[in-house]
Structure formats: structure tokens, C-alpha cells
Design a protein around this motif. Structure first.
Motif, PDB file in Angstrom:
ATOM      1  N   ILE A  41       0.846  -1.191   0.000  1.00  0.00           N
ATOM      2  CA  ILE A  41       0.000   0.000   0.000  1.00  0.00           C
ATOM      3  C   ILE A  41       0.884   1.246   0.000  1.00  0.00           C
ATOM      4  O   ILE A  41       2.001   1.233   0.512  1.00  0.00           O
ATOM      5  N   ALA A  43       0.488   4.814   1.579  1.00  0.00           N
ATOM      6  CA  ALA A  43      -0.411   5.374   2.586  1.00  0.00           C
ATOM      7  C   ALA A  43       0.251   6.495   3.375  1.00  0.00           C
ATOM      8  O   ALA A  43       1.468   6.690   3.316  1.00  0.00           O
ATOM      9  N   LYS A  92       5.433   3.562   1.660  1.00  0.00           N
ATOM     10  CA  LYS A  92       4.933   2.287   1.139  1.00  0.00           C
ATOM     11  C   LYS A  92       5.142   1.230   2.205  1.00  0.00           C
ATOM     12  O   LYS A  92       6.188   1.197   2.852  1.00  0.00           O
ATOM     13  N   TRP A 106      -6.650  -3.736   3.642  1.00  0.00           N
ATOM     14  CA  TRP A 106      -5.847  -3.084   2.606  1.00  0.00           C
ATOM     15  C   TRP A 106      -6.729  -2.668   1.435  1.00  0.00           C
ATOM     16  O   TRP A 106      -6.653  -3.217   0.352  1.00  0.00           O
ATOM     17  N   ASN A 107      -7.560  -1.664   1.712  1.00  0.00           N
ATOM     18  CA  ASN A 107      -8.435  -1.086   0.692  1.00  0.00           C
ATOM     19  C   ASN A 107      -8.198   0.422   0.671  1.00  0.00           C
ATOM     20  O   ASN A 107      -7.877   1.022   1.706  1.00  0.00           O
ATOM     21  N   LYS A 108      -8.406   1.017  -0.473  1.00  0.00           N
ATOM     22  CA  LYS A 108      -8.243   2.460  -0.607  1.00  0.00           C
ATOM     23  C   LYS A 108      -9.244   3.173   0.303  1.00  0.00           C
ATOM     24  O   LYS A 108     -10.387   2.761   0.425  1.00  0.00           O
ATOM     25  N   GLY A 109      -8.784   4.227   0.973  1.00  0.00           N
ATOM     26  CA  GLY A 109      -9.640   4.981   1.888  1.00  0.00           C
ATOM     27  C   GLY A 109      -8.974   5.173   3.230  1.00  0.00           C
ATOM     28  O   GLY A 109      -7.791   4.874   3.398  1.00  0.00           O
ATOM     29  N   SER A 110      -9.745   5.665   4.219  1.00  0.00           N
ATOM     30  CA  SER A 110      -9.178   5.936   5.543  1.00  0.00           C
ATOM     31  C   SER A 110      -9.756   4.980   6.587  1.00  0.00           C
ATOM     32  O   SER A 110     -10.896   4.535   6.467  1.00  0.00           O
ATOM     33  N   ILE A 124      -5.115   5.196   2.968  1.00  0.00           N
ATOM     34  CA  ILE A 124      -4.498   4.411   1.897  1.00  0.00           C
ATOM     35  C   ILE A 124      -4.861   5.044   0.563  1.00  0.00           C
ATOM     36  O   ILE A 124      -6.032   5.133   0.206  1.00  0.00           O
ATOM     37  N   ASP A 125      -3.824   5.508  -0.148  1.00  0.00           N
ATOM     38  CA  ASP A 125      -4.024   6.152  -1.446  1.00  0.00           C
ATOM     39  C   ASP A 125      -4.032   5.144  -2.590  1.00  0.00           C
ATOM     40  O   ASP A 125      -4.698   5.345  -3.596  1.00  0.00           O
ATOM     41  N   LYS A 126      -3.257   4.062  -2.419  1.00  0.00           N
ATOM     42  CA  LYS A 126      -3.113   3.106  -3.523  1.00  0.00           C
ATOM     43  C   LYS A 126      -2.797   1.730  -2.953  1.00  0.00           C
ATOM     44  O   LYS A 126      -2.019   1.607  -2.011  1.00  0.00           O
ATOM     45  N   VAL A 127      -3.415   0.706  -3.542  1.00  0.00           N
ATOM     46  CA  VAL A 127      -3.100  -0.680  -3.191  1.00  0.00           C
ATOM     47  C   VAL A 127      -2.233  -1.234  -4.321  1.00  0.00           C
ATOM     48  O   VAL A 127      -2.597  -1.135  -5.492  1.00  0.00           O
TER      49      VAL A 127
END
Length: 181
Positions: A41, A43, A92, A106-110, A124-127
Motif C-alpha cells: 500500500i 499510505a 509504502k 488493505w483497501n483504498k480509503g481511511s 491508503i491512497d493506492k493498493v
């Protein structure tokens, strides 16, 4: 016989791995899914160095997250004069690197979580999904695998070409002698 077998094995298997770069690349293409990067991730972790304040942290992030200078606004809200209550880490993380991060979804979001006993907000900005490692990074492991593959293919060819016959009389005599020792 042993020296002869060793010499033939060298030609058919070990030396071939060194010389057959096209075959090694082909082997890599066929097996690269066995050599993947870890899931990761990208983040940002906002950690409040206070045992209380998790709700305030989430509330402030929701208020400032749509603004261009989110981090600056968050720091000015929580860090007064000599107090550095809010710490922001960006980077990362890969599965297995950090036990606290491994516990996250581990999903995009807060996500609001407790990290090392302190309220934290992980954004998390990107997985990063697992992907095949580049050939250069796994070349040594590929050579070992290719060597095993060549040896198995050679053995298979020998078994197809030559049948193995066991003389049971001699076999039983050898077994008997080994059991008596």
C-alpha cells in the motif's frame, strides 16, 4: 561410471543452464507467476501521541482532507508550540513488513486504528497488487529451477529410451547382505 555420469550431467544440465539464455528466459516467462512481489500500500499515517483523541483526529481529517494543505492544517490543529502530538508518516508498506499495518484492511480509503497504543488514522491512497519480479532479481532462483527442469526432462528421456530391469536374484542377495551388517 560415477565420473562419466557427472560429466554427462554437466553437459546436459549444469553447463546448459549457463549457456542457454534463451531457454532460461523462456523458463522465466512460464514460471514468473511463482516469483511475485508482496502486496503493498501507499499510505499516510496520522498518529496522535495521546491516549485519547481518536475521534478528534478523525473529525479533523474529515474537515481538512478536501483542502490542498491537509497535512499543514492537521499539524497546526494538534501541534501547539512545544507539543508535537501529531506525527505524520508517509510511505509504502508491504505485507509482512510491519505487523501493525498488516492488521489493516488493505483497501483504498481511511481507517481509524490504534497503532502502538496510540490513536491513528491510516489513509491508503493506492493498493499495490503482487506482480512478477523482474528477471534480473530472480535470475539465480530461475537458474536453479531451470536446472531442475532440465534434469527432470533428461531423466524422462532416458526412462523412455531405456527400460530398467532388476535382477531379483542379485537384488535379494544385496538386501540380505545389507541386513546382515
Amino acid at each position: 561410471d560415477g565420473i562419466l555420469l557427472f560429466e554427462i550431467s554437466g553437459r546436459k544440465v549444469w553447463n546448459k543452464v549457463q549457456d542457454d539464455s534463451a531457454g532460461l528466459k523462456r523458463y522465466y516467462e512460464e514460471h514468473k507467476q511463482n516469483y511475485l512481489t508482496k502486496k503493498g500500500i501507499v499510505a499516510k499515517v496520522y498518529t496522535l501521541k495521546s491516549l485519547k483523541g481518536g475521534k478528534a483526529l478523525a473529525s479533523a481529517y474529515n474537515k481538512y482532507s478536501r483542502k490542498a494543505d491537509t497535512d499543514k492544517l492537521m499539524l497546526s490543529k494538534f501541534n501547539k508550540k512545544i507539543d508535537s502530538l501529531l506525527v505524520i508518516n508517509e510511505g509504502k508498506w508491504f505485507k509482512g513488513d510491519d505487523p501493525e499495518m498488516d492488521k489493516l484492511q488493505w483497501n483504498k480509503g481511511s481507517q481509524s486504528v490504534i497503532i502502538n497504543g496510540f490513536p491513528s488514522l491510516v489513509v491508503i491512497d493506492k493498493v499495490i497488487e503482487p506482480a512478477p519480479l523482474p528477471f534480473e532479481e530472480v535470475q539465480g532462483e530461475m537458474m536453479t529451477g531451470y536446472q531442475d527442469f532440465l534434469e527432470n526432462e533428461w531423466t524422462k528421456q532416458l526412462k523412455e529410451k531405456y527400460t530398467v530391469k532388476i535382477d531379483n536374484l542379485v537384488f535379494n542377495e544385496v538386501k540380505k547382505n545389507l541386513n546382515n551388517e
